[in-house]
Structure formats: C-alpha cells, structure tokens
Design an enzyme around this catalytic site. Structure first.
Site, short mmCIF file in Angstrom:
data_model
loop_
_atom_site.label_atom_id
_atom_site.label_comp_id
_atom_site.label_asym_id
_atom_site.label_seq_id
_atom_site.Cartn_x
_atom_site.Cartn_y
_atom_site.Cartn_z
N HIS A 68 0.88 -1.02 -0.38
CA HIS A 68 -0.47 -0.01 -0.14
C HIS A 68 0.91 1.31 0.00
O HIS A 68 0.50 1.98 -1.18
CB HIS A 68 -0.76 -0.54 1.36
CG HIS A 68 -1.46 1.33 1.67
ND1 HIS A 68 -3.38 1.07 1.21
CD2 HIS A 68 -1.83 2.42 2.16
CE1 HIS A 68 -3.59 2.67 1.00
NE2 HIS A 68 -2.98 3.25 2.29
N GLU A 69 1.57 1.73 0.98
CA GLU A 69 2.21 2.51 1.10
C GLU A 69 3.43 2.56 -0.16
O GLU A 69 3.87 3.85 -0.59
CB GLU A 69 3.56 2.03 2.51
CG GLU A 69 2.79 2.53 3.34
CD GLU A 69 1.86 3.97 3.97
OE1 GLU A 69 1.78 4.71 2.72
OE2 GLU A 69 0.86 3.82 4.67
N HIS B 108 1.15 4.32 -2.97
CA HIS B 108 1.87 5.83 -2.43
C HIS B 108 3.18 6.44 -3.26
O HIS B 108 3.29 7.46 -3.69
CB HIS B 108 1.19 6.00 -1.26
CG HIS B 108 0.03 6.18 -0.92
ND1 HIS B 108 -0.81 6.50 -1.40
CD2 HIS B 108 -0.20 5.73 0.93
CE1 HIS B 108 -1.81 6.82 -0.42
NE2 HIS B 108 -2.04 5.90 0.52
N HIS C 190 3.59 6.97 -6.39
CA HIS C 190 2.47 7.69 -7.21
C HIS C 190 3.75 8.92 -7.13
O HIS C 190 3.37 9.67 -7.22
CB HIS C 190 1.26 8.08 -6.26
CG HIS C 190 0.21 9.05 -7.36
ND1 HIS C 190 -0.57 9.47 -6.05
CD2 HIS C 190 -0.36 9.49 -7.87
CE1 HIS C 190 -1.23 9.96 -7.13
NE2 HIS C 190 -1.08 10.19 -7.95
#
Length: 696
Positions: free
Chosen positions: A475-476, A479, A482
C-alpha cells in the site's frame, strides 16, 4: 526566533553537494532549523511581494510560473524538518515543531489572502480562454484560483484577520494532538512477566517482545508497546485474558489518559474552530467546505456510500461475533466476548474453518522479500528498476535507500525505506517526500520515503510479517510510486497532490498484486528452509481472504462516520468529544464488541492536521476505484497486461492532478467505476475477491 545563519554555517541553507542533492543529514542539527526557517520564510515573502507588486500586466509566466517556483528554500528546509518530526523526532525537534507550526500556518495563510497577488490570479482566471494555455496550464490556473478563494482571498479585512487566527490556532492544536499521542505510545508499556505473561505467544512474538524490551533499555525482559504491529499480534495470540484486557484498554485510551497528554479539550476546540472557519468561507459545515474539492463533492454523497456499506458490514460482524462466542464456549470459557477477546477467538475460528494460523504463514513473509516483491511488481508493470545505494546519507541507521531508474537506465527518483518501530517515530504507516517532482525551471526528480512501524526481529533473524503487514508494504509503496513516477511540469500538481479521496486509489490498487499467486510464488519463501509457500497453504489463504471482513469494515466505517458527524456540525460549542463519539456509535448500532479503528482522542488522521478531516471515508471511496480498476487486469487475463499497465501509469501514477480525477480514472478504465465492485471485494455481494488492508 533567532537571527538567520549564513549558508556557510547552516547546512540547510548551503548548496547540497551530496549525490542527487540529498539532504546532508549528518551535518544537520536541531539548532539549524529555527534560523533556516526564518531565512526561508523571509526569502519566500520577498518572492511573493515581488510577484504581487510587479507593475507589468499579469501573465501566466510572471504570475503563475513565478508563484510555482517561489519558496524553494522553504520547501527544502520544510521537507527535512517535517519528515524528521514524524519519523525521528526528539524533545528539541518537538519544541521547534510547536513553535514553527503556527508560524508556517500564518505564513501560508498570509499568502492565500494577499490581495495584490490574488488580483493578478483573478485577472488571469477571468480570461483563461484567451491566454493560449495548454491543458496542464489551464488546470494549474483553475486550481490556484480555487485555492486562493478557499484560503479567504475574497474576504473582508476583519474576516481575513479572524481566519488567519483560526488557521494559526489549528496548527498549534494539531501539533500538540500528534505529540500527545506519540507521548502516550512512547511512555506506555505492558510488561509480560513470567510464563503467564508469555502464555500463548509463538516464538517469533516472544522474540519480538524481547527485542522491544531491549530497545527500551529493558534487556532480558519482555514488553508490549502500543505500536499496532506489536499489540495486534499480542491480542491475537495471548491466552492471558487479563493481560489482553489491560493492553487493549491502554491502546484504545491513547490521548485520553488524563494529564498533559490528554487530547479531549484539543478535539473540542478544533471542531469548534473548523466550524467557524467553514462559516467564514461561506459553507454551512466544515465537511461541506472540505468536500467541495473532492471527488465525492458533498457530505450527502459520502454518507450515501457509508450508509450503503454499514448495514451489510454490521450484520456480517454480528454473525462473526456469534461464531466467536460459540468458539469460546467450545473452549469451555464461561465468558461473554468483549473487544479484547475478538482477535484471540477470531484466530481460533479461522484455524478451525480454514486450517490456517498466523504462525504457519509468517515464516513465508520476510520483510526483505516483500519489499523486493513490491519492487519486482513495479518493474513488471511500469519498467522501473531499483538499485540499493549504501553511499547516500540517511537520517537514521535503520533507513535504506534505493535509486530508481526507468527502462532506459535514466534516473527517476530516490526511495527511502524506514520500516521499524521506535519511540522517536509516530505510529502508523505513511509516504512522504523530501523533494517533489517538477519540470518548470529545471528537471527536478523526487526523493520519496515510506515510513512504517514493524516490530524488529532480534539481531541476525529476518523480520517476519503478517499478511496485513505485507499489504501495508505494498500500500505505502503504491503511494511512493505515485510520487516517484510523477511526470508533470508544475510542482503544485505533482505526485500525490490530488483530491484526498483519489490519492488512495494508486496505493490501494497496488495491494491487489501481493495476493496474486504470480507474486506470492516468488516472494513467499520460508525463512528457514527457503522453500516456496506450498500450493495448499496458498489455497487456504485465498479461501480465507474475506474472513473477519465484517469486523474490519465495521471498525473502519464507524471511524469514518464519526469523522463525518463531527464535521457535519453547524455549531460545536462546549462539545464533549468522547460523549459525542458515543452518541454517534449508539445511533448506528455499533456492536459493543468492536471499537472504532481510531478512537477520537488518538485519531491522528483527522486531528493532527487537516489532511483527513472530513475525509477518512476516502479509503472506502478509493476502494470503489481500486476494486473496479484491478478487475480490468483480471478481465484481460493478465495482471501485468502491458497496455493496461501503460494506461494506469500514464493517466494515474504519472499524471498528478493534471486533470480531474474522474476523467483520469475514465481514461485508464474506459468507463466510470462500478460501485458494486467494492461490495464484491469485501465479500458482501456476489463473487468475492481479496480483501484490502493496511494501517489506515
């Protein structure tokens, strides 16, 4: 504040001659920050004043470009300071944070209300179609104009002054809230004494509690801290019910233990100030103000989604509770299931239904291999590669650094990984940047960091993760991608600078790849034998992917509803936050055996700043997108489909906020998202897919 240092004496103000211009952490000391901030604020004010006072007519170049390029020194100093304040703080840094937070808030508030600067922006916006701008420039102008209006640029002088006071005060309160939670987490330990204290704990968890004790100067003993990655497995495995109750009670009472670290009065004041801020800006509620620039647009739209999911989640959770109660009775435990029992008996039920236990899974999920799997997935999807660099400065010995390059070997970014819990780090997991991406002026490549809080294994042993922990890594890292893949001209729209309920899409969709056999077969190797995870175990994990989903959804959605209800208030005089929380939960029929994922006094997402205030729903809103978005890869029959991966990279990961998120999603998917994909993913509707999860 003290007089500014010169660049010769202050490494924060000097040119950084380190590789890739990384911060020279070893040379930076706490006493450098105050003068560096003072110099940076002064430089930025001068730049803003020059733009506002420019006698020539406003153009995009002399106003918007100039605004985008302003404050570079402040961004550099702040990038170091705010990351250290979260990931490796100290009493000295906390004192500076308390001082700087309101000063920084006032600084940016003053810019947002600068009449001369706004007049130039407003003049450009009034003739946007005549300026010959490209799509990205139009988007930047639109967002800049809206940001200034929402900052109070159109208010009368008295209202501006009051708004500025509110913004300053909220910054002070948010900083204190965060520091109070960190204090409770750092100062609260549960010692596990003798055989009774360690009863039921597997060997790896016994080792982790010993390591935690050693990290706190208690070598030879065993402790549980309030770090989620340690207390959750303790609650799952400990057969000592009295200790579970004690540890759980401390965990959910962070921020309301009385004394200097109690957050209840802070929450009450923040809610009232947010109401006043919204009313000054012409909104009935703070939720209406915050959501005006989101994908959801209105509080009613958010509640529509939450209210659709809640009854299904609650009904499933009550079924799960009954199964736990039956398991307790089967174990001859004459108890009524309570919140501190849930994880313990849920593990027993999962073992009975799916022949699955965490102790069997964990040896296959080594932290280093999960990190490598996240990298390999990005390589297969987006062509990027990761090379560890041991020659670059870091802010703590635990931190690792990788250079990120594209398929042609060109430098794209630096990635820092900070994975282990420590008392100088706030809890949770997050991505941040020391430097953002831009092309304006010069090509600037990002420096991105993932910060997590795993319990460190003893020296010489691999750190083992639960599946939730492994999903948090993915998940991180979603990010982080991104931020690292950002490919826009203007810094204000780069990377993760997107609406809050869209920013979780790139991270949550990335979680899906972890659960796929194509990825697990390569990364899930036994820590001792090196053997891959057996297919039978993989099948059992897949079969159990929606186990306990009612509980997970209830604890999350309850938190989102409480957040929305606080910020849907039109008046908040003398509010008692804990009593208010209780009334909201009673009103929705919150099961007594489940607590909110983040209770109000330690709800740092919402009260340590404005980031997720009236926005905690964002994970669920983005989950609609991630469930529907990953389904595109499943429909293609190839989870690494090159054409789909290219669209995902181009329209989402690389695009920042260069276009409206609804248009960005449509460009990737070819249509609007299907809301039912969320319900199917969580197992509440029709077919099921894997369950999402991370430290939310």
């Amino acid at each position: 504040m003290t007089a500014p240092d010169t660049p010769e004496s202050n490494p924060l103000l000097a040119a950084w001659d380190t590789p890739f211009e990384t911060p020279p952490f070893a040379a930076i000391r706490p006493e450098h920050f105050r003068p560096a901030f003072e110099a940076a604020f002064a430089a930025h004010r001068a730049e803003i004043d020059a733009i506002a006072a420019d006698p020539s007519p406003a153009t995009f170049a002399n106003t918007i470009d100039a605004l985008e390029l302003s404050g570079e020194t402040l961004s550099r100093v702040g990038g170091v300071f705010w990351n250290l304040a979260g990931a490796h703080t100290s009493p000295e840094l906390q004192a500076i944070e308390r001082e700087i937070s309101p000063i920084a808030a006032k600084h940016f508030s003053d810019i947002g209300m600068n009449a001369g600067l706004f007049a130039r922006i407003d003049a450009l916006w009034s003739r946007v179609d005549e300026l010959g701008l490209d799509d990205e420039q139009k988007r930047v102008l639109e967002l800049t104009h809206k940001r200034f209006v929402r900052s109070g640029a159109k208010l009368a002088l008295q209202a501006k002054q009051r708004l500025s006071q509110i913004v300053e005060r909220l910054a002070t309160l948010g900083t204190q809230f965060s520091q109070n939670v960190l204090a409770d987490e750092a100062d609260t330990l549960v010692e596990l004494e003798g055989e009774a204290g360690l009863a039921g704990l597997p060997d790896w968890l016994v080792a982790a509690t010993a390591q935690a004790a050693e990290d706190h100067g208690l070598k030879g003993r065993h402790i549980v801290t309030l770090s989620r990655s340690l207390i959750e497995p303790f609650l799952q495995f400990s057969s000592n019910r009295a200790l579970r109750e004690k540890a759980y009670g401390l965990w959910i009472r962070r921020g309301e233990m009385g004394g200097a670290s109690d957050n209840r009065a802070i929450v009450a004041e923040m809610v009232a100030l947010r109401v006043e801020r919204a009313r000054l800006l012409g909104y009935r509620t703070f939720a209406a103000y915050k959501l005006d620039t989101s994908m959801a647009k209105t509080p009613e739209a958010v509640r529509g989604l939450l209210d659709r999911v809640w009854p299904m989640a609650r009904a499933r959770a009550l079924e799960e509770r009954d199964a736990l109660q039956a398991m307790a009775q089967q174990d001859d435990a004459s108890i009524v299931i309570a919140a501190h029992d849930w994880r313990y008996y849920a593990a027993k039920v999962r073992a009975a239904r799916h022949n699955l236990d965490e102790g069997e899974i964990k040896p296959y999920l080594q932290l280093d291999r999960v990190i490598q799997a996240a990298f390999d997935t990005a390589t297969r999807l987006f062509g990027v590669r990761f090379s560890e660099r041991r020659d670059l400065p870091t802010y703590h010995p635990d931190v690792r650094t990788w250079e990120v390059t594209d398929a042609a070997g060109r430098h794209l970014a630096l990635f820092y990984g900070d994975y282990f819990a420590r008392s100088s780090k706030r809890s949770g997991a997050w991505m941040s940047s020391f430097r953002g991406q831009r092309k304006l002026g010069r090509d600037v490549r990002p420096i991105v960091v993932n910060v997590l809080n795993f319990a460190r294994a003893p020296e010489g042993q691999p750190t083992l993760l639960s599946f939730d922990d492994a999903r948090t890594v993915f998940h991180e890292f979603g990010h982080a991608l991104h931020g690292m893949l950002s490919d826009v001209t203007y810094p204000s729209i780069a990377g993760t600078a997107v609406p809050r309920d869209f920013v979780e899409f790139p991270s949550q969709v990335y979680e899906h790849w972890l659960m796929r056999p194509e990825v697990l077969r390569t990364c899930a190797l036994h820590a001792r034998t090196g053997e891959p995870m057996p297919q039978a175990l993989l099948d059992r994990i897949q079969a159990a992917r929606n186990f306990n989903q009612g509980f997970a959804t209830v604890e999350y959605v309850a938190s989102a509803i409480v957040d929305m209800e606080f910020h849907a208030l039109e008046s908040a005089t003398d509010i008692d936050p804990v009593a208010f929380e209780r009334r909201v939960l009673d009103g929705i029929g919150m099961p007594a055996e489940i607590a909110m994922r983040h209770r109000t006094p330690h709800f740092t997402h919402v009260f340590s700043g404005d980031g997720y205030s009236a926005g905690y729903y964002s994970y669920l809103w983005s989950e609609v997108l991630d469930a529907d978005g990953f389904a595109a890869f499943e429909e293609a029959g190839d989870i690494f489909d090159p054409e789909l991966a290219g669209r995902l990279k181009r329209h989402v990961y690389a695009a920042g906020s260069s276009r409206d998120p609804e248009l960005a999603y449509r460009a990737f998917r070819g249509r609007d998202p299907d809301v039912d994909a969320l319900l199917r993913k969580r197992g509440f509707l029709g077919e099921v897919a894997e369950a999402g999860g991370e430290e939310r």
